[in-house]
Design a protein around this motif. Structure first.
Motif, PDB file in Angstrom:
ATOM      1  N   ALA A 169      44.449  50.542  45.005  1.00 44.96           N
ATOM      2  CA  ALA A 169      44.270  49.510  43.984  1.00 44.96           C
ATOM      3  C   ALA A 169      45.572  48.764  43.728  1.00 44.96           C
ATOM      4  CB  ALA A 169      43.751  50.146  42.698  1.00 44.96           C
ATOM      5  N   GLU A 170      46.699  49.470  43.695  1.00 46.98           N
ATOM      6  CA  GLU A 170      47.987  48.791  43.492  1.00 46.98           C
ATOM      7  C   GLU A 170      48.309  47.875  44.667  1.00 46.98           C
ATOM      8  OE1 GLU A 170      52.755  49.798  42.939  1.00 46.98           O
ATOM      9  OE2 GLU A 170      51.261  51.262  42.272  1.00 46.98           O
ATOM     10  N   LEU A 171      48.065  48.346  45.885  1.00 48.67           N
ATOM     11  CA  LEU A 171      48.302  47.500  47.058  1.00 48.67           C
ATOM     12  C   LEU A 171      47.409  46.263  47.022  1.00 48.67           C
ATOM     13  CD1 LEU A 171      48.441  50.374  49.699  1.00 48.67           C
ATOM     14  CD2 LEU A 171      50.370  48.899  49.068  1.00 48.67           C
ATOM     15  N   ALA A 172      46.149  46.444  46.620  1.00 51.93           N
ATOM     16  CA  ALA A 172      45.205  45.323  46.604  1.00 51.93           C
ATOM     17  C   ALA A 172      45.572  44.291  45.551  1.00 51.93           C
ATOM     18  CB  ALA A 172      43.790  45.840  46.368  1.00 51.93           C
ATOM     19  N   VAL A 173      46.035  44.748  44.383  1.00 56.47           N
ATOM     20  CA  VAL A 173      46.443  43.816  43.331  1.00 56.47           C
ATOM     21  C   VAL A 173      47.697  43.050  43.748  1.00 56.47           C
ATOM     22  CG1 VAL A 173      47.360  43.700  40.976  1.00 56.47           C
ATOM     23  CG2 VAL A 173      45.332  45.072  41.463  1.00 56.47           C
ATOM     24  N   THR A 174      48.588  43.710  44.476  1.00 53.53           N
ATOM     25  CA  THR A 174      49.806  43.050  44.956  1.00 53.53           C
ATOM     26  C   THR A 174      49.499  42.042  46.061  1.00 53.53           C
ATOM     27  OG1 THR A 174      51.026  45.088  44.485  1.00 53.53           O
ATOM     28  CG2 THR A 174      52.136  43.448  45.848  1.00 53.53           C
ATOM     29  N   HIS A 175      48.552  42.380  46.941  1.00 52.91           N
ATOM     30  CA  HIS A 175      48.196  41.512  48.075  1.00 52.91           C
ATOM     31  C   HIS A 175      46.681  41.272  48.076  1.00 52.91           C
ATOM     32  CE1 HIS A 175      52.230  42.440  49.565  1.00 52.91           C
ATOM     33  NE2 HIS A 175      51.937  43.719  49.471  1.00 52.91           N
ATOM     34  N   PRO A 176      46.166  40.465  47.145  1.00 53.43           N
ATOM     35  CA  PRO A 176      44.713  40.233  47.077  1.00 53.43           C
ATOM     36  C   PRO A 176      44.247  39.229  48.139  1.00 53.43           C
ATOM     37  CG  PRO A 176      45.810  38.975  45.359  1.00 53.43           C
ATOM     38  CD  PRO A 176      46.889  39.758  46.070  1.00 53.43           C
ATOM     39  N   LYS A 177      44.378  39.658  49.392  1.00 51.47           N
ATOM     40  CA  LYS A 177      44.074  38.783  50.514  1.00 51.47           C
ATOM     41  C   LYS A 177      42.964  39.365  51.363  1.00 51.47           C
ATOM     42  CE  LYS A 177      49.015  37.580  50.848  1.00 51.47           C
ATOM     43  NZ  LYS A 177      50.202  37.613  51.744  1.00 51.47           N
ATOM     44  N   THR A 178      42.312  38.519  52.113  1.00 49.07           N
ATOM     45  CA  THR A 178      41.297  38.974  53.054  1.00 49.07           C
ATOM     46  C   THR A 178      41.949  39.837  54.135  1.00 49.07           C
ATOM     47  OG1 THR A 178      39.968  37.006  52.691  1.00 49.07           O
ATOM     48  CG2 THR A 178      39.598  38.201  54.743  1.00 49.07           C
ATOM     49  N   GLY A 179      41.328  40.969  54.446  1.00 51.15           N
ATOM     50  CA  GLY A 179      41.846  41.826  55.512  1.00 51.15           C
ATOM     51  C   GLY A 179      42.112  43.243  55.091  1.00 51.15           C
ATOM     52  N   GLY A 180      42.284  43.505  53.787  1.00 47.90           N
ATOM     53  CA  GLY A 180      42.413  44.870  53.292  1.00 47.90           C
ATOM     54  C   GLY A 180      43.510  45.672  53.950  1.00 47.90           C
ATOM     55  N   LEU A 181      43.152  46.766  54.578  1.00 50.38           N
ATOM     56  CA  LEU A 181      44.131  47.693  55.142  1.00 50.38           C
ATOM     57  C   LEU A 181      45.037  47.023  56.162  1.00 50.38           C
ATOM     58  CD1 LEU A 181      42.132  49.634  53.741  1.00 50.38           C
ATOM     59  CD2 LEU A 181      42.481  51.214  55.643  1.00 50.38           C
ATOM     60  N   TYR A 182      44.509  46.086  56.916  1.00 52.67           N
ATOM     61  CA  TYR A 182      45.343  45.354  57.872  1.00 52.67           C
ATOM     62  C   TYR A 182      46.496  44.675  57.158  1.00 52.67           C
ATOM     63  CZ  TYR A 182      46.776  40.993  60.086  1.00 52.67           C
ATOM     64  OH  TYR A 182      47.511  39.930  60.539  1.00 52.67           O
ATOM     65  N   VAL A 183      46.219  44.021  56.028  1.00 51.65           N
ATOM     66  CA  VAL A 183      47.257  43.324  55.271  1.00 51.65           C
ATOM     67  C   VAL A 183      48.295  44.319  54.751  1.00 51.65           C
ATOM     68  CG1 VAL A 183      47.728  41.911  53.231  1.00 51.65           C
ATOM     69  CG2 VAL A 183      45.697  41.456  54.628  1.00 51.65           C
ATOM     70  N   PHE A 184      47.835  45.434  54.185  1.00 55.28           N
ATOM     71  CA  PHE A 184      48.758  46.395  53.585  1.00 55.28           C
ATOM     72  C   PHE A 184      49.643  47.056  54.642  1.00 55.28           C
ATOM     73  CE2 PHE A 184      44.775  47.085  50.819  1.00 55.28           C
ATOM     74  CZ  PHE A 184      44.988  45.879  50.161  1.00 55.28           C
TER      75      PHE A 184
END
Length: 449
Positions: A72-87
């Protein structure tokens, strides 16, 4: 000479159209599929004591919560399409991000879709009394139909997910109510008694956890559409964390229901544990109703996997890490059309090659959780970048940091090692296909260079 058009950045940016309920439905619906109707049997074969069985399900849930809190913290920091790939890309660089996307394209999502669809086709054909040889056409038709629905638009895909998630949760709660209120008035189905499980051991717990983690798989999926969620900083923590808590409650309650009706020996003896439970309570018509519920549940989970999977491929192509046309969106529907249909075809190929659920599910569980651990580890990199002032501090912070991500990474590493040791060549093959992404990435990078 005509020049092939290259999608611009505007052509590859997905719109925010998914609300809070649909985002939560993606989390809940992608976790609850066929696992709760199959995994309790496998767990009871390894662990004899009912309190220890419930403890194992709680441990699996807490492990998933530890991962979801960090996610959830990673998603709030990078709310972009792609999920785990982005993180993973943000934390460890393009090569590691590419390898996850490569594995997601060729192994993880197609095998998830194929395995869940095989269960849908099995129960669908049972309900309609269709012969065994119709299961592949029925499964392939379901994959292509849901791919078409998601091609029509993200709202259509999200509404389908919300509908089927709601129906499956209501159905499972109905099964639990029946188990706690009705007497087991119908005779047991004849079956050979299961061999009693050996005494408790860490090895038995590890084997049981593989089935439990399969049942909990899917808590990451709402992050794949983070770039399409309205108000992501508010919605994503609710969808990821509270959606996972809801699933834990449903799973524990359902296990209580199974054991109340069947007892430990019955749960260990009947592979179709949900079907046998409702048959004892309502007879054959109840078993047919349960088959309909499993078909609805797996159909909804298949839709969720089809909705989320292409977003990774689309995001990678938009970043220049895959063939650029895979990033393009349909001009009228704003959906990643080519990525959707490529995934649909690959899922049908996996379904055709597999002889059933067990034959294909072993390919993705270990590989998926390997990347879950890597994703969670990227939170430590993100915190260091925050300390250096490179990125802003997000509005959501992981509770009990760093204990929760450390616990998740260590426990996942132990379970992966156990699975690689005990589950045979398919687990290794899934990891090998993922590792093949590294030389492919360097070839791709060299070609573009």
């Amino acid at each position: 000479m005509a020049v092939a058009s290259v999608p611009t950045r505007q052509d590859v940016e997905l719109k925010r159209q998914i609300g809070l309920y649909a985002a939560t439905a993606i989390t809940v619906g992608n976790i609850i599929g066929s696992g709760i109707f199959r995994s309790p049997h496998s767990v009871a074969q390894h662990i004899q004591s009912f309190p220890l069985v419930i403890l194992a399900w709680v441990i699996g849930g807490i492990l998933s919560i530890c991962g979801s809190l960090a996610l959830a913290e990673l998603a709030v920091t990078h709310p972009k399409t792609g999920g785990l790939y982005v993180f993973i890309r943000e934390g460890f660089g393009n090569a590691h991000g590419f390898v996850f996307g490569w594995a997601n394209l060729w192994v993880i999502k197609p095998t998830v879709i194929a395995s869940i669809t095989s269960v849908f086709a099995l129960y669908f054909c049972q309900v309609l009394h269709l012969p065994k040889n119709t299961e592949f056409p029925v499964g392939a038709a379901a994959i292509l139909l849901l791919t078409f629905v998601n091609w029509l638009g993200v709202k259509e895909g999200a509404r389908t997910q919300s509908l089927f998630t709601t129906l499956k949760v209501i159905g499972i709660l109905g099964l639990c109510v029946a188990a706690f209120t009705l007497p087991a008035a119908y005779p047991a189905t004849p079956v050979a008694a299961a061999a009693p499980a050996a005494g408790f051991s860490l090895g038995a717990l590890s084997l049981a956890m593989i089935s439990i983690l399969f049942a909990y798989d899917g808590w990451t999926d709402s992050t794949y559409v983070a770039g399409e969620i309205v108000e992501p900083k508010r919605a994503l923590p609710i969808a990821i964390v509270w959606g996972t808590w809801l699933v834990i409650a449903v799973y524990v309650l359902t296990n209580f229901a199974y054991f109340r009706v069947l007892g430990p020996g019955g749960v260990a003896s009947y592979e179709a544990v949900g079907s046998e439970t409702i048959r004892r309570l309502m007879g054959e018509w109840g078993a047919r109703a349960l088959a309909v519920l499993v078909a609805i549940s797996t159909f909804g989970t298949t839709n969720g996997a089809i909705l989320t999977g292409p977003r990774v491929t689309q995001a990678m192509a938009a970043d220049g890490l895959l063939w650029r046309p895979l990033a393009a969106l349909d001009p009228k529907r704003a959906t990643p059309s080519l990525a959707l249909w490529v995934q649909g075809v690959l899922a049908c190929v996996w379904l055709w090659c597999a002889s059933g659920f067990e034959d294909v599910s072993g390919w993705f569980v270990t590989t998926s959780w390997l990347f879950y651990a890597l994703t969670t580890a990227s939170l430590f990199v993100q915190r260091r970048r925050e300390g250096r002032g490179e990125i802003a501090v997000p509005s959501y912070r992981t509770p009990l940091y760093p204990f929760t991500p450390i616990l998740f990474v260590l426990a996942t590493a132990l379970i992966i090692a156990s699975d690689l040791h005990d589950s045979g060549w398919k687990a290794w093959a899934g990891v090998a296909i993922a590792a093949l992404g590294y030389p492919v990435y360097w070839l791709w990078k060299g070609r573009r260079g």
